[in-house]
Write a protein that holds these residues in place. Structure first.
Motif, PDB file in Angstrom:
ATOM      1  N   GLU A 115       1.947  15.561   5.393  1.00  0.00           N
ATOM      2  CA  GLU A 115       0.510  15.333   5.327  1.00  0.00           C
ATOM      3  C   GLU A 115       0.179  14.390   4.165  1.00  0.00           C
ATOM      4  OE1 GLU A 115      -1.693  16.409   7.484  1.00  0.00           O
ATOM      5  OE2 GLU A 115      -0.195  17.511   8.649  1.00  0.00           O
ATOM      6  N   VAL A 116      -0.790  13.536   4.393  1.00  0.00           N
ATOM      7  CA  VAL A 116      -1.209  12.576   3.366  1.00  0.00           C
ATOM      8  C   VAL A 116      -2.063  13.304   2.334  1.00  0.00           C
ATOM      9  CG1 VAL A 116      -2.461  10.442   2.896  1.00  0.00           C
ATOM     10  CG2 VAL A 116      -1.158  10.666   5.019  1.00  0.00           C
ATOM     11  N   THR A 117      -1.630  13.232   1.105  1.00  0.00           N
ATOM     12  CA  THR A 117      -2.395  13.854   0.014  1.00  0.00           C
ATOM     13  C   THR A 117      -3.083  12.829  -0.876  1.00  0.00           C
ATOM     14  OG1 THR A 117      -0.440  13.892  -1.412  1.00  0.00           O
ATOM     15  CG2 THR A 117      -0.839  15.832  -0.028  1.00  0.00           C
ATOM     16  N   VAL A 119       5.417   6.832   0.831  1.00  0.00           N
ATOM     17  CA  VAL A 119       5.674   5.857   1.902  1.00  0.00           C
ATOM     18  C   VAL A 119       4.882   4.590   1.577  1.00  0.00           C
ATOM     19  CG1 VAL A 119       5.490   5.352   4.353  1.00  0.00           C
ATOM     20  CG2 VAL A 119       6.037   7.676   3.597  1.00  0.00           C
ATOM     21  N   LYS A 120       5.566   3.462   1.645  1.00  0.00           N
ATOM     22  CA  LYS A 120       4.926   2.192   1.302  1.00  0.00           C
ATOM     23  C   LYS A 120       4.857   1.289   2.537  1.00  0.00           C
ATOM     24  CE  LYS A 120       6.615   2.335  -3.462  1.00  0.00           C
ATOM     25  NZ  LYS A 120       7.429   1.657  -4.495  1.00  0.00           N
ATOM     26  N   TYR A 121       3.755   0.549   2.641  1.00  0.00           N
ATOM     27  CA  TYR A 121       3.543  -0.399   3.732  1.00  0.00           C
ATOM     28  C   TYR A 121       3.197  -1.768   3.153  1.00  0.00           C
ATOM     29  CZ  TYR A 121       3.145   3.858   6.507  1.00  0.00           C
ATOM     30  OH  TYR A 121       3.382   5.068   7.094  1.00  0.00           O
ATOM     31  N   LYS A 153       0.870  -1.161   0.000  1.00  0.00           N
ATOM     32  CA  LYS A 153       0.000   0.000   0.000  1.00  0.00           C
ATOM     33  C   LYS A 153       0.916   1.221   0.000  1.00  0.00           C
ATOM     34  CE  LYS A 153      -3.692  -2.115   2.806  1.00  0.00           C
ATOM     35  NZ  LYS A 153      -4.774  -2.103   1.838  1.00  0.00           N
ATOM     36  N   ALA A 154       0.495   2.300  -0.659  1.00  0.00           N
ATOM     37  CA  ALA A 154       1.355   3.481  -0.771  1.00  0.00           C
ATOM     38  C   ALA A 154       0.582   4.738  -0.372  1.00  0.00           C
ATOM     39  CB  ALA A 154       1.896   3.629  -2.182  1.00  0.00           C
ATOM     40  N   LEU A 155       1.287   5.665   0.275  1.00  0.00           N
ATOM     41  CA  LEU A 155       0.738   6.970   0.638  1.00  0.00           C
ATOM     42  C   LEU A 155       1.637   8.052   0.049  1.00  0.00           C
ATOM     43  CD1 LEU A 155      -0.181   6.495   4.418  1.00  0.00           C
ATOM     44  CD2 LEU A 155      -1.730   6.382   2.453  1.00  0.00           C
ATOM     45  N   PHE A 176      -3.334   4.208   9.696  1.00  0.00           N
ATOM     46  CA  PHE A 176      -2.099   3.603  10.182  1.00  0.00           C
ATOM     47  C   PHE A 176      -0.990   4.654  10.259  1.00  0.00           C
ATOM     48  CE2 PHE A 176       1.882   1.258   9.486  1.00  0.00           C
ATOM     49  CZ  PHE A 176       1.806   0.306  10.491  1.00  0.00           C
ATOM     50  N   ARG A 177      -0.873   5.479   9.212  1.00  0.00           N
ATOM     51  CA  ARG A 177       0.144   6.526   9.194  1.00  0.00           C
ATOM     52  C   ARG A 177      -0.086   7.531  10.311  1.00  0.00           C
ATOM     53  NH1 ARG A 177       5.312   7.914   7.592  1.00  0.00           N
ATOM     54  NH2 ARG A 177       5.463  10.198   7.722  1.00  0.00           N
TER      55      ARG A 177
END
Length: 299
Positions: free
Chosen positions: A37-39, A58-60, A29-31, A98-99
């Motif tokens: 800040e998450v866009t 950021v990848k999870y 999953k990627a942010l 999660f972030r």
């Protein structure tokens, strides 16, 4: 001159173009973050775009992740202390939440948080049941309760707890010796009770057998006496009939019987007078036929 400027500009443009592209694997999953800040959030695999130097990705891990807890000492309802550890499987279901929950800590920070959540759930569930339920082979209900509590608490992290398994439930080392001694004493007491019950049962069997032997022996003796009496009566009847039919022959057989009994081989001896009827066969038989008695003899 212009050609010389175009080359670095082209390189910069290519670099900017490449830095604006990111890829998401099917296991991730990627942010997209802009100044923390998450866009944007991307959960599907493929290629994405971001603003170079302004945004970062950021990848999870999108797969199921394992977590093994550290050994934990718990106290069930009966106050018997136990050492328990568990194995959990969890997955990130909401990358944005999660972030926000773990920040830059990522999965390692989330594991620490989950470890605390699982420990609290284990203490809560184990403290509500006796140790026999914890040590039994079927602990499915307990593990499901722990999973449900952990799932509810981990929801704030954007995480789903899929399963929880108890891998070990043992007594603390300092309690093992005392527990084994108590178990040994209980088993020895049970063995002594079994031996006592066995001895009592054996005594009952022996008494019954002895009584049956006495009863059977008495009955056999009674039957033997009855048979012996009947045989003697039959013998006397036969003797009486034989005597009535031929008195001289009866006297003759009695004389022969007396001779056979008085003149046995070996150490037999006979004490009588020289003129005794014993040495006069005809007179002896006549005497017996007349109802006389045989002379006294001794062995």
């Amino acid at each position: 001159m212009k050609a010389q400027l175009l080359i670095p500009i082209g390189i910069i443009a290519v670099g900017l173009g490449l830095s604006s592209i990111y890829t998401v694997d099917e296991r991730e999953k990627a942010l997209v973050l802009q100044f923390g800040e998450v866009t944007a959030a991307r959960t599907e695999p493929g290629i994405g775009f971001k603003i170079p130097f302004v945004q970062n990705v950021v990848k999870y891990d999108d797969r199921i992740i394992s977590l093994t807890t550290q050994p934990l000492e718990v106290t069930p309802l009966d106050d018997r202390r136990l050492v328990v550890d568990a194995f959990a499987r969890w997955r990130i279901v909401d990358a944005v939440k999660f972030r926000e929950a773990v920040g830059d800590g990522g999965e390692s920070f989330a594991k620490n948080r989950l470890d605390g959540i699982l420990n609290n759930a284990i203490r809560e569930v184990m403290g509500s049941v006796p140790s026999t339920a914890v040590l039994s082979n079927d602990r499915t209900a307990l593990m499901n309760k722990i999973r449900d509590i952990a799932k509810r608490e981990a929801n704030a992290l954007g995480v789903d707890v899929i399963d929880v398994r108890l891998t070990r439930t043992d007594l603390p080392e300092q309690n093992l010796a005392a527990t084994y001694a108590r178990m040994r004493a209980e088993r020895e007491r049970e063995a002594a009770d079994e031996r006592a019950r066995g001895g009592e049962a054996a005594q009952r069997v022996r008494a019954t057998a002895d009584r049956e032997v006495v009863e059977l022996t008495s009955e056999a003796r009674k039957q033997a006496e009855i048979v012996r009496g009947q045989a003697d009566a039959e013998r006397n009847r036969i003797y009486a009939e034989a005597y009535g039919k031929d008195e001289s022959f009866f006297a003759f057989t009695r004389a022969l019987q007396f001779y056979a009994e008085s003149l046995k081989p070996g150490t037999s001896s006979l004490v009588t007078e020289p003129g005794s009827l014993y040495f006069d066969y005809e007179r002896f038989v006549t005497s017996l036929a007349a109802g006389g008695t045989a002379p006294a003899a001794g062995n």
